[in-house]
Design an enzyme around this catalytic site. Sequence first.
Site, PDB file in Angstrom:
ATOM      1  N   TRP A   1      -2.559  22.033 -65.027  1.00  0.00           N
ATOM      2  CA  TRP A   1      -3.418  23.083 -65.595  1.00  0.00           C
ATOM      3  C   TRP A   1      -3.052  23.402 -67.062  1.00  0.00           C
ATOM      4  CZ3 TRP A   1      -5.034  27.474 -61.730  1.00  0.00           C
ATOM      5  CH2 TRP A   1      -5.394  26.917 -60.497  1.00  0.00           C
TER       6      TRP A   1
ATOM      7  N   TYR B   1      -8.724   9.796 -60.870  1.00  0.00           N
ATOM      8  CA  TYR B   1      -7.774  10.245 -61.902  1.00  0.00           C
ATOM      9  C   TYR B   1      -6.357  10.301 -61.327  1.00  0.00           C
ATOM     10  CZ  TYR B   1      -5.254  13.587 -64.891  1.00  0.00           C
ATOM     11  OH  TYR B   1      -4.303  14.213 -65.665  1.00  0.00           O
TER      12      TYR B   1
ATOM     13  N   LYS C   1      -3.180   7.962 -62.259  1.00  0.00           N
ATOM     14  CA  LYS C   1      -1.951   8.532 -62.831  1.00  0.00           C
ATOM     15  C   LYS C   1      -0.733   8.154 -61.976  1.00  0.00           C
ATOM     16  CE  LYS C   1      -1.515  11.119 -65.887  1.00  0.00           C
ATOM     17  NZ  LYS C   1      -1.222  10.887 -67.349  1.00  0.00           N
TER      18      LYS C   1
ATOM     19  N   ASP D   1      -0.110  17.045 -61.341  1.00  0.00           N
ATOM     20  CA  ASP D   1      -0.090  17.593 -59.973  1.00  0.00           C
ATOM     21  C   ASP D   1      -1.170  16.929 -59.106  1.00  0.00           C
ATOM     22  OD1 ASP D   1      -2.036  18.799 -61.650  1.00  0.00           O
ATOM     23  OD2 ASP D   1      -2.192  20.553 -60.347  1.00  0.00           O
TER      24      ASP D   1
ATOM     25  N   TYR E   1      -6.311   9.236 -69.993  1.00  0.00           N
ATOM     26  CA  TYR E   1      -7.731   9.442 -69.663  1.00  0.00           C
ATOM     27  C   TYR E   1      -7.747  10.696 -68.793  1.00  0.00           C
ATOM     28  CZ  TYR E   1     -12.469   8.346 -68.043  1.00  0.00           C
ATOM     29  OH  TYR E   1     -13.812   8.380 -67.767  1.00  0.00           O
TER      30      TYR E   1
ATOM     31  N   GLN F   1      -4.143  17.928 -76.518  1.00  0.00           N
ATOM     32  CA  GLN F   1      -3.494  19.248 -76.433  1.00  0.00           C
ATOM     33  C   GLN F   1      -1.977  19.128 -76.486  1.00  0.00           C
ATOM     34  OE1 GLN F   1      -5.575  22.264 -73.819  1.00  0.00           O
ATOM     35  NE2 GLN F   1      -5.574  20.478 -72.492  1.00  0.00           N
TER      36      GLN F   1
HETATM   37  N1  LIG Z   1      -4.920  18.950 -69.206  1.00  0.00           N
HETATM   38  C1  LIG Z   1      -4.415  19.188 -68.010  1.00  0.00           C
HETATM   39  O1  LIG Z   1      -4.793  20.161 -67.344  1.00  0.00           O
HETATM   40  C2  LIG Z   1      -3.357  18.303 -67.432  1.00  0.00           C
HETATM   41  C3  LIG Z   1      -2.862  18.594 -66.147  1.00  0.00           C
HETATM   42  C4  LIG Z   1      -1.856  17.761 -65.608  1.00  0.00           C
HETATM   43  C5  LIG Z   1      -1.374  16.689 -66.346  1.00  0.00           C
HETATM   44  N2  LIG Z   1      -1.905  16.420 -67.572  1.00  0.00           N
HETATM   45  C6  LIG Z   1      -1.381  15.263 -68.294  1.00  0.00           C
HETATM   46  O2  LIG Z   1      -0.810  15.740 -69.506  1.00  0.00           O
HETATM   47  C7  LIG Z   1      -0.940  14.749 -70.524  1.00  0.00           C
HETATM   48  C8  LIG Z   1      -1.560  15.365 -71.764  1.00  0.00           C
HETATM   49  O3  LIG Z   1      -2.833  15.881 -71.434  1.00  0.00           O
HETATM   50  P1  LIG Z   1      -3.701  16.723 -72.478  1.00  0.00           P
HETATM   51  O4  LIG Z   1      -4.174  17.942 -71.779  1.00  0.00           O
HETATM   52  O5  LIG Z   1      -2.974  16.847 -73.767  1.00  0.00           O
HETATM   53  O6  LIG Z   1      -4.954  15.733 -72.614  1.00  0.00           O
HETATM   54  P2  LIG Z   1      -6.052  15.638 -73.769  1.00  0.00           P
HETATM   55  O7  LIG Z   1      -6.091  16.889 -74.563  1.00  0.00           O
HETATM   56  O8  LIG Z   1      -7.276  15.137 -73.100  1.00  0.00           O
HETATM   57  O9  LIG Z   1      -5.455  14.500 -74.707  1.00  0.00           O
HETATM   58  C9  LIG Z   1      -5.397  13.165 -74.323  1.00  0.00           C
HETATM   59  C10 LIG Z   1      -5.408  12.353 -75.586  1.00  0.00           C
HETATM   60  O10 LIG Z   1      -5.277  10.979 -75.218  1.00  0.00           O
HETATM   61  C11 LIG Z   1      -6.088  10.249 -76.113  1.00  0.00           C
HETATM   62  N3  LIG Z   1      -6.435   8.940 -75.586  1.00  0.00           N
HETATM   63  C12 LIG Z   1      -7.314   8.629 -74.596  1.00  0.00           C
HETATM   64  N4  LIG Z   1      -7.359   7.314 -74.436  1.00  0.00           N
HETATM   65  C13 LIG Z   1      -6.487   6.765 -75.322  1.00  0.00           C
HETATM   66  C14 LIG Z   1      -6.098   5.448 -75.625  1.00  0.00           C
HETATM   67  N5  LIG Z   1      -6.613   4.380 -74.976  1.00  0.00           N
HETATM   68  N6  LIG Z   1      -5.185   5.248 -76.609  1.00  0.00           N
HETATM   69  C15 LIG Z   1      -4.669   6.297 -77.282  1.00  0.00           C
HETATM   70  N7  LIG Z   1      -5.002   7.583 -77.041  1.00  0.00           N
HETATM   71  C16 LIG Z   1      -5.919   7.806 -76.060  1.00  0.00           C
HETATM   72  C17 LIG Z   1      -7.313  11.110 -76.317  1.00  0.00           C
HETATM   73  O11 LIG Z   1      -7.950  10.745 -77.527  1.00  0.00           O
HETATM   74  P3  LIG Z   1      -9.557  10.608 -77.553  1.00  0.00           P
HETATM   75  O12 LIG Z   1     -10.085  11.909 -77.040  1.00  0.00           O
HETATM   76  O13 LIG Z   1      -9.838  10.334 -78.990  1.00  0.00           O
HETATM   77  O14 LIG Z   1      -9.871   9.450 -76.652  1.00  0.00           O
HETATM   78  C18 LIG Z   1      -6.696  12.499 -76.390  1.00  0.00           C
HETATM   79  O15 LIG Z   1      -6.395  12.871 -77.719  1.00  0.00           O
HETATM   80  C19 LIG Z   1      -1.757  13.615 -69.886  1.00  0.00           C
HETATM   81  O16 LIG Z   1      -0.863  12.640 -69.407  1.00  0.00           O
HETATM   82  C20 LIG Z   1      -2.448  14.281 -68.720  1.00  0.00           C
HETATM   83  O17 LIG Z   1      -2.750  13.362 -67.694  1.00  0.00           O
HETATM   84  C21 LIG Z   1      -2.858  17.215 -68.138  1.00  0.00           C
END
Ligand SMILES: NC(=O)c1ccc[n+]([C@@H]2O[C@H](COP(=O)([O-])OP(=O)(O)OC[C@H]3O[C@@H](n4cnc5c(N)ncnc54)[C@H](OP(=O)(O)O)[C@@H]3O)[C@@H](O)[C@H]2O)c1
Length: 287
Positions: A149, A124, A128, A101, A60, A11
């Site tokens: 979120w 998780y 992190k 968070d 992850y 995302q």
């Molecule tokens: N989503 C939330 O609500 C949220 C909230 C707080 C913080 N965050 C943080 O925000 C950041 C972005 O999150 P997001 O929502 O964009 O997550 P996301 O949509 O799940 O995207 C994560 C991406 O990381 C890739 N990935 C996983 N393992 C990998 C690896 N070993 N090497 C390279 N790529 C890998 C995944 O690819 P595959 O699917 O192909 O494995 C996926 O495309 C992350 O650091 C997350 O912890 C997210």
Amino acid sequence: MKILVTGASGQLGQALQQTVPQGAELTALGHAGLDIGEADAVASKVAELSPDLVVNAAAYTAVDKAESDEEAAYRINALAPGYLASAARANGARFVHVSTDFVFDGTRGIPYAPGDATAPLGVYGTSKRAGEEAVLAADPQALIVRTAWVYGATGGNFVRTMLRLMAERDEVRVVADQIGTPTYAGGLADAIWALSAAGASGIHHWTDSGAASWYDFALAIQEEALAIGLLDRAVPVHPIPTSAYPTPARRPHYSVLDKSAATAIVGVAAHWRVNLRSMLKEIKANG
Ligand SMILES: NC(=O)c1ccc[n+]([C@@H]2O[C@H](COP(=O)([O-])OP(=O)(O)OC[C@H]3O[C@@H](n4cnc5c(N)ncnc54)[C@H](OP(=O)(O)O)[C@@H]3O)[C@@H](O)[C@H]2O)c1
């Protein structure tokens, strides 16, 4: 300026590509293009591309699955960010990482500042937090942006799940005792570019403005989607306690982030409901 974005299919990875600063030369690599868990691959790819800035959007993110998949969560969330930070530093590049968070336990009751004590509730969040430490150990000048979120117009997220459930079901039950801030991936990406351009370092917090429970968020999704014809009927939305929706991972009850330091650099974030409205219009426009 040469920029490398990892996790490009996620995302945030997508949003970073859509908002990349003008004139930048961007390389955006998805999981298949660079597995950030492979230290040697990370070192050689960063050396080969020689970027000025590396932004890690890979993680992850399967919060519940992480409880039974600890090794993978640690490899990607705790170790890999350190590999990237080291490789960036070795090549003279700035490094930006994204955290969560969920490093907090949610018992404080007022917004968490970047320096507040962390106490993650699950694998998780713990992985992190370990990633934050690995990044700062490898490069004390790195920028870490904690957010919460997150949702975008594509990808698996709460907004898209609610739209599906509200179209399919006759009623929906949503947790009402977890409070946080819904955050639009596009706004987060803009803030990351702005913080990075300003040379910010250390841990910063960034979300949309305001706060909501998942229940409040669900009601807003329904109201806004009905208003633009993305949903064609209203179904009852019932508030439930967390105890009625057990999940493998515990989640913080209150994880609103104090983003005043970042706001002083970037300006005030849009309210979450304003960004929700734009995102739903984007989904509607794209069919
Ligand atoms: N989503 C939330 O609500 C949220 C909230 C707080 C913080 N965050 C943080 O925000 C950041 C972005 O999150 P997001 O929502 O964009 O997550 P996301 O949509 O799940 O995207 C994560 C991406 O990381 C890739 N990935 C996983 N393992 C990998 C690896 N070993 N090497 C390279 N790529 C890998 C995944 O690819 P595959 O699917 O192909 O494995 C996926 O495309 C992350 O650091 C997350 O912890 C997210």
